[in-house]
Scaffold this motif. Structure first.
Motif, PDB file in Angstrom:
ATOM      1  N   PHE A 120       0.811  -1.210   0.000  1.00  0.00           N
ATOM      2  CA  PHE A 120       0.000   0.000   0.000  1.00  0.00           C
ATOM      3  C   PHE A 120       0.852   1.270   0.000  1.00  0.00           C
ATOM      4  CE2 PHE A 120      -2.462   3.263   2.401  1.00  0.00           C
ATOM      5  CZ  PHE A 120      -3.398   3.514   1.419  1.00  0.00           C
ATOM      6  N   LEU A 121       1.918   1.284   0.795  1.00  0.00           N
ATOM      7  CA  LEU A 121       2.768   2.473   0.870  1.00  0.00           C
ATOM      8  C   LEU A 121       3.970   2.410  -0.061  1.00  0.00           C
ATOM      9  CD1 LEU A 121       2.818   3.195   4.728  1.00  0.00           C
ATOM     10  CD2 LEU A 121       1.458   4.332   2.948  1.00  0.00           C
ATOM     11  N   LEU A 122       4.099   1.337  -0.821  1.00  0.00           N
ATOM     12  CA  LEU A 122       5.210   1.225  -1.751  1.00  0.00           C
ATOM     13  C   LEU A 122       5.018   2.255  -2.866  1.00  0.00           C
ATOM     14  CD1 LEU A 122       7.755  -0.498  -2.205  1.00  0.00           C
ATOM     15  CD2 LEU A 122       6.366  -2.046  -3.589  1.00  0.00           C
ATOM     16  N   LYS A 123       6.027   3.087  -3.073  1.00  0.00           N
ATOM     17  CA  LYS A 123       5.913   4.203  -4.010  1.00  0.00           C
ATOM     18  C   LYS A 123       6.214   3.749  -5.435  1.00  0.00           C
ATOM     19  CE  LYS A 123       7.217   7.598  -0.474  1.00  0.00           C
ATOM     20  NZ  LYS A 123       8.213   8.630  -0.066  1.00  0.00           N
ATOM     21  N   ASP A 124       5.238   3.896  -6.306  1.00  0.00           N
ATOM     22  CA  ASP A 124       5.410   3.473  -7.694  1.00  0.00           C
ATOM     23  C   ASP A 124       6.601   4.164  -8.350  1.00  0.00           C
ATOM     24  OD1 ASP A 124       3.077   2.177  -7.095  1.00  0.00           O
ATOM     25  OD2 ASP A 124       1.923   2.976  -8.786  1.00  0.00           O
ATOM     26  N   GLU A 125       6.815   5.421  -8.001  1.00  0.00           N
ATOM     27  CA  GLU A 125       7.881   6.186  -8.646  1.00  0.00           C
ATOM     28  C   GLU A 125       9.277   5.736  -8.219  1.00  0.00           C
ATOM     29  OE1 GLU A 125       6.450   8.736  -5.093  1.00  0.00           O
ATOM     30  OE2 GLU A 125       5.604   7.358  -6.586  1.00  0.00           O
ATOM     31  N   ARG A 126       9.360   4.894  -7.192  1.00  0.00           N
ATOM     32  CA  ARG A 126      10.675   4.416  -6.743  1.00  0.00           C
ATOM     33  C   ARG A 126      10.909   2.939  -7.081  1.00  0.00           C
ATOM     34  NH1 ARG A 126      13.187   7.312  -1.655  1.00  0.00           N
ATOM     35  NH2 ARG A 126      14.973   6.664  -2.906  1.00  0.00           N
ATOM     36  N   LEU A 127       9.936   2.331  -7.733  1.00  0.00           N
ATOM     37  CA  LEU A 127      10.086   0.921  -8.098  1.00  0.00           C
ATOM     38  C   LEU A 127      11.275   0.704  -9.027  1.00  0.00           C
ATOM     39  CD1 LEU A 127       6.355  -0.108  -8.670  1.00  0.00           C
ATOM     40  CD2 LEU A 127       7.877  -0.975  -6.875  1.00  0.00           C
ATOM     41  N   ASP A 128      11.434   1.588  -9.993  1.00  0.00           N
ATOM     42  CA  ASP A 128      12.519   1.423 -10.959  1.00  0.00           C
ATOM     43  C   ASP A 128      13.888   1.526 -10.299  1.00  0.00           C
ATOM     44  OD1 ASP A 128      13.003   0.697 -13.536  1.00  0.00           O
ATOM     45  OD2 ASP A 128      12.925   2.718 -14.368  1.00  0.00           O
ATOM     46  N   GLU A 129      13.911   2.160  -9.138  1.00  0.00           N
ATOM     47  CA  GLU A 129      15.156   2.326  -8.383  1.00  0.00           C
ATOM     48  C   GLU A 129      15.517   1.064  -7.608  1.00  0.00           C
ATOM     49  OE1 GLU A 129      16.857   5.523  -5.048  1.00  0.00           O
ATOM     50  OE2 GLU A 129      14.777   5.612  -5.756  1.00  0.00           O
ATOM     51  N   ILE A 130      14.516   0.403  -7.021  1.00  0.00           N
ATOM     52  CA  ILE A 130      14.828  -0.734  -6.154  1.00  0.00           C
ATOM     53  C   ILE A 130      14.690  -2.098  -6.821  1.00  0.00           C
ATOM     54  CG2 ILE A 130      14.285   0.530  -4.037  1.00  0.00           C
ATOM     55  CD1 ILE A 130      11.634  -1.105  -3.929  1.00  0.00           C
ATOM     56  N   LEU A 131      13.898  -2.190  -7.881  1.00  0.00           N
ATOM     57  CA  LEU A 131      13.699  -3.503  -8.504  1.00  0.00           C
ATOM     58  C   LEU A 131      15.015  -4.154  -8.944  1.00  0.00           C
ATOM     59  CD1 LEU A 131      10.405  -3.045 -10.582  1.00  0.00           C
ATOM     60  CD2 LEU A 131      10.727  -4.360  -8.484  1.00  0.00           C
ATOM     61  N   PRO A 132      15.968  -3.406  -9.513  1.00  0.00           N
ATOM     62  CA  PRO A 132      17.228  -4.051  -9.907  1.00  0.00           C
ATOM     63  C   PRO A 132      18.042  -4.537  -8.712  1.00  0.00           C
ATOM     64  CG  PRO A 132      16.976  -1.920 -10.997  1.00  0.00           C
ATOM     65  CD  PRO A 132      15.934  -1.996  -9.928  1.00  0.00           C
ATOM     66  N   ALA A 133      17.766  -3.990  -7.520  1.00  0.00           N
ATOM     67  CA  ALA A 133      18.533  -4.350  -6.322  1.00  0.00           C
ATOM     68  C   ALA A 133      17.891  -5.488  -5.541  1.00  0.00           C
ATOM     69  CB  ALA A 133      18.679  -3.119  -5.415  1.00  0.00           C
ATOM     70  N   LEU A 134      16.687  -5.905  -5.931  1.00  0.00           N
ATOM     71  CA  LEU A 134      15.964  -6.938  -5.196  1.00  0.00           C
ATOM     72  C   LEU A 134      16.073  -8.289  -5.891  1.00  0.00           C
ATOM     73  CD1 LEU A 134      12.661  -5.027  -4.294  1.00  0.00           C
ATOM     74  CD2 LEU A 134      14.468  -5.705  -2.695  1.00  0.00           C
ATOM     75  N   THR A 135      16.272  -9.330  -5.095  1.00  0.00           N
ATOM     76  CA  THR A 135      16.188 -10.690  -5.609  1.00  0.00           C
ATOM     77  C   THR A 135      14.724 -11.073  -5.788  1.00  0.00           C
ATOM     78  OG1 THR A 135      18.259 -11.321  -4.533  1.00  0.00           O
ATOM     79  CG2 THR A 135      16.762 -13.110  -5.152  1.00  0.00           C
ATOM     80  N   ALA A 159      -7.547   0.665  -0.766  1.00  0.00           N
ATOM     81  CA  ALA A 159      -6.188   0.121  -0.669  1.00  0.00           C
ATOM     82  C   ALA A 159      -5.991  -1.021  -1.660  1.00  0.00           C
ATOM     83  CB  ALA A 159      -5.921  -0.360   0.757  1.00  0.00           C
ATOM     84  N   TYR A 160      -7.029  -1.817  -1.852  1.00  0.00           N
ATOM     85  CA  TYR A 160      -6.972  -2.932  -2.807  1.00  0.00           C
ATOM     86  C   TYR A 160      -6.599  -2.429  -4.204  1.00  0.00           C
ATOM     87  CZ  TYR A 160      -8.962  -6.458  -6.003  1.00  0.00           C
ATOM     88  OH  TYR A 160      -9.164  -7.356  -7.021  1.00  0.00           O
ATOM     89  N   HIS A 161      -7.250  -1.386  -4.644  1.00  0.00           N
ATOM     90  CA  HIS A 161      -7.021  -0.874  -5.993  1.00  0.00           C
ATOM     91  C   HIS A 161      -5.628  -0.252  -6.119  1.00  0.00           C
ATOM     92  CE1 HIS A 161     -11.158  -1.732  -6.975  1.00  0.00           C
ATOM     93  NE2 HIS A 161     -11.551  -1.080  -5.884  1.00  0.00           N
ATOM     94  N   LYS A 162      -5.178   0.414  -5.063  1.00  0.00           N
ATOM     95  CA  LYS A 162      -3.832   0.980  -5.109  1.00  0.00           C
ATOM     96  C   LYS A 162      -2.793  -0.133  -5.210  1.00  0.00           C
ATOM     97  CE  LYS A 162       0.250   2.592  -3.799  1.00  0.00           C
ATOM     98  NZ  LYS A 162       1.452   1.749  -3.620  1.00  0.00           N
TER      99      LYS A 162
END
Length: 373
Positions: A120-135, A159-162
């Motif tokens: 729910f609080l995961l920021k869409d705009e920061r996904l591109d930053e952390i996805l390469p660092a996550l297994t 919250a479901y839709h977000k």
């Protein structure tokens, strides 16, 4: 059901200790080993009130998990030989303002990093930053319909839709950027959620995630959550049907060994924590999440806000607690909760200690997420 060779390498109901043979052998010799995996949270806070939440049973004294404390922990972990950190514990790590920096710091230290979140609080705009660092990135979701989602997770339907929007964004970025991160869903199953098993299996395929894992609900030794494990037996056919939604790009898997265990253990002593240690979102270091609550203070080792993890790991208190739960003074069958994080590791180490299995060098390719044992 079509399962690809790559999907065969996703272990969702087992362990990966065979691929860490040297560390297991060191433990068998009585050496003080560093954990392979540490499961922790960056806070005990959470905006949801899930009906099955074990976190409500884990209350302990809060400390400030500042950026400095978190970074020191991640640096210590890498230095002593920890291989992987999963931000999955007794709090929602997206509530911490330091989550994104922590993921990147851990990865820059050479640690495999993972995140479990309600999203729910995961920021869409920061996904591109952390996805390469996550297994792996795992979304905890136990319902496919907005009203059921709100009721089970204790949140508004909005919250479901977000969350679904964030999952779609993560999948889109993974595919368009070629990120190697595994994106999955986890359903914590209570018998009364049976109506959501098939809809959620279908939803996972529509969202384009890599897998849906359906797991049991843990309870404490007093059955505080009231889980009736016998009722899981009535859902076998339904779970088997859910697994038929698997295809070449999507895997649905039930954690059969735990779901059908009746909540029972085959072991009495606890040998797993030296390999997979847990930290509370308060900073507390304890052998496992089942023992976070203040009433289990005899098993508490220290707090990383007060003392660095490296110092705690090197200290006598750490090993006093580890040795206590591995001794005949501790009985995992009645002194802690059921089907813990370390359960599959404990089963294997118990059998290994008693000469019923051997530690053979594994054949073939290692499993995915090998350092998350």
């Amino acid at each position: 059901m079509t399962v690809t060779p790559a999907q065969d390498r996703i272990i969702l109901d087992g362990h990966k200790l065979q691929w860490h043979k040297e560390r297991v052998e060191a433990w068998l010799r009585g050496e003080r080993i560093a954990p392979i995996t540490i499961d922790c949270s960056l806070t005990r806070a959470c905006g949801y009130k899930c009906v099955y939440c074990y976190g409500q049973l884990q209350a302990n004294d809060e400390k400030r998990m500042t950026k400095e404390v978190i970074f020191r922990f991640l640096d210590d972990a890498a230095e002593i030989g920890v291989k992987a950190i999963s931000f999955v514990s007794d709090g929602e790590s997206t509530c911490s303002p330091h989550l994104y920096d922590a993921v990147l710091r851990g990865r820059s230290n050479g640690l495999d990093m993972a995140l479990g979140t309600n999203g729910f609080l995961l920021k869409d705009e920061r996904l591109d930053e952390i996805l390469p660092a996550l297994t792996y990135l795992r979304f905890n979701i136990s319902a496919a319909e907005p009203s059921r989602y709100a009721g089970i997770h204790g949140c508004p339907e909005s919250a479901y839709h977000k969350v679904l929007g964030t999952i779609r964004k993560a999948v889109e970025l993974k595919k368009s950027r070629g990120h190697e991160v595994t994106i999955g869903l986890q359903m914590v199953l209570l018998p009364e959620f049976a109506d959501q098993i098939l809809p959620l299996s279908k939803l996972g395929k529509e969202l384009g995630v890599d897998y849906l894992v359906i797991k049991h609900c843990s309870d404490d030794e007093n059955s505080s959550l009231g889980v009736d494990y016998s009722k899981y037996n009535d859902m076998v056919d339904l779970l088997k049907e859910a697994e038929t939604y698997s295809d070449a790009d999507y895997l649905v898997r039930a954690k059969w060994s735990k779901i059908l265990s009746g909540g029972a253990r085959c072991y009495t002593q606890c040998f797993g924590p030296p390999f997979i240690m847990q930290l509370s979102g308060s900073g507390l270091v304890a052998p496992c999440g089942m023992l976070f609550n203040t009433k289990y203070s005899k098993y508490h080792i220290g707090n990383i806000a007060d003392t660095s993890f490296k110092e705690l790991w090197k200290g006598e208190r750490y090993w006093e607690v580890i040795n206590l739960i591995a001794s005949e003074k501790f009985n995992a069958k009645n002194m802690c909760g059921s089907l813990c994080l370390q359960h599959k590791v404990n089963e294997f180490l118990w059998e290994l200690k008693h000469g019923r299995v051997t530690l053979e060098a594994p054949q073939g390719l290692p499993p995915m997420h090998c350092n998350f044992i």
